[in-house]
Write a protein that holds these residues in place. Sequence first.
Motif, short mmCIF file in Angstrom:
data_model
loop_
_atom_site.label_atom_id
_atom_site.label_comp_id
_atom_site.label_asym_id
_atom_site.label_seq_id
_atom_site.Cartn_x
_atom_site.Cartn_y
_atom_site.Cartn_z
N SER A 169 -1.23 -6.53 9.08
CA SER A 169 -2.29 -5.97 8.37
C SER A 169 -2.24 -4.46 8.68
O SER A 169 -1.70 -3.97 9.75
CB SER A 169 -3.60 -6.42 8.83
OG SER A 169 -4.06 -7.85 8.57
N PRO A 240 -5.77 -1.98 2.93
CA PRO A 240 -6.60 -2.85 2.40
C PRO A 240 -7.87 -3.28 3.25
O PRO A 240 -8.76 -3.90 2.92
CB PRO A 240 -5.79 -4.37 2.20
CG PRO A 240 -4.88 -4.16 3.37
CD PRO A 240 -4.46 -2.56 3.51
N THR A 259 -9.77 3.28 0.80
CA THR A 259 -9.31 1.71 0.84
C THR A 259 -8.49 1.39 -0.42
O THR A 259 -9.13 1.87 -1.49
CB THR A 259 -10.54 1.20 1.06
OG1 THR A 259 -11.22 1.60 2.17
CG2 THR A 259 -10.11 -0.63 1.19
N ARG A 260 -7.60 0.67 -0.40
CA ARG A 260 -6.74 -0.04 -1.60
C ARG A 260 -7.99 -0.64 -2.56
O ARG A 260 -8.94 -1.35 -1.95
CB ARG A 260 -5.81 -0.91 -1.02
CG ARG A 260 -4.79 -1.44 -2.21
CD ARG A 260 -4.00 -2.54 -1.73
NE ARG A 260 -4.58 -3.81 -1.47
CZ ARG A 260 -3.97 -4.78 -0.56
NH1 ARG A 260 -2.63 -4.79 -0.31
NH2 ARG A 260 -4.66 -5.88 -0.53
N GLY A 263 -9.73 -3.85 -1.74
CA GLY A 263 -9.97 -4.06 -0.12
C GLY A 263 -11.31 -4.30 0.28
O GLY A 263 -12.29 -4.51 -0.44
#
Length: 348
Positions: A169, A240, A259-260, A263
């Motif tokens: 992650s 994410p 943040t993606r 996500g």
Amino acid sequence: MENTFPVLHGLADLRLETHPIPPLKPNDVLIRISKVGLCGSDISLVYKGRVGDSVRKPPLGVGHECSGVVTKCGPAVKNFKPGDRVTIETGGPCRTCDLCIGGRYNLCDQASFHSPLGRYPGCLARYYIHDADLCFKLPDNVSDEEGAIIEPLAVAVHACRRASVELGSSVLICGAGPIGLLCLLTAKAMGATNILVTDIKENRLKTAKNIGAHHTLLVDDSDPKILAKKIKDVMGCMPPITLECSGTQSAITTGIYATRSSGVIMLVGVGSPQVTLPLVHAGMREIDIRGVYRYIQCYPAAIAMIANGLIDVKPLITHRFKFEEFQKAFDMFHTGEDGAIKCMISCD
């Protein structure tokens, strides 16, 4: 038998008092408190009279991060005996409401960190009575100080679980205070391989780097979109997962922009009751905004992480105080002087 502990009577008005220890109920244990760690919620309670949007009325006991030794057991207690070293999961859920029955006992209305003065003072006390079912034995290789950090570490475990942190992650952590650093340790132990920690203080970022952050970023008053671009450049991606641990509006906003799409941003830190955020932007990019409150059956994992050497929380303990110095500890942690991260009070 009597108990001595600080009582909050008003804003910044802590007074040391002595009260009789009430009789134990059948499933209670009486614990001689060893160590108590101070938390940002303790500071907010003492100096603001609230924790988040929850206003607390004095008189109140203080403290909820602790370890201690069992000195007496109620007649129904089977799993503990006098002399057992324990850490406690503070609060007391009712166990009968829909949330408790459904496994979300952390959200029970009765499961409060800080109970009114009476049967349960705060954990910052010579003695503390607690339900045996919410006590956990400490292995011999886990110190009393480490035992007192199990409570906030359990918050980090719960946050990382809800965010689905896993092997490989990429994680953004906003805020390098105690809970942010514990989230860093937990995320790394759970397999995160690309972690960036932000903060406004260089000394805290240095600590983050020393305990395993892959990247750090000193933030300022720049536009959140500009900071989000810097985060992407440093991490090599839009993460994410964002663990927002400062509770500030600017950091939450930056986290949303950083943040993606698709996500998740976890609201771990507790700040002002109301903030203004770019929710339409988050909604159109399908970013999930999730809350974190306490923990759900996270103590065994938190204890095992320390006992098995997966994480080392000792570098986070920067200041130590005697029980009689509790006011000095609160004041110093409140002002943030001397680079305080985790203040530990000895009640022995």
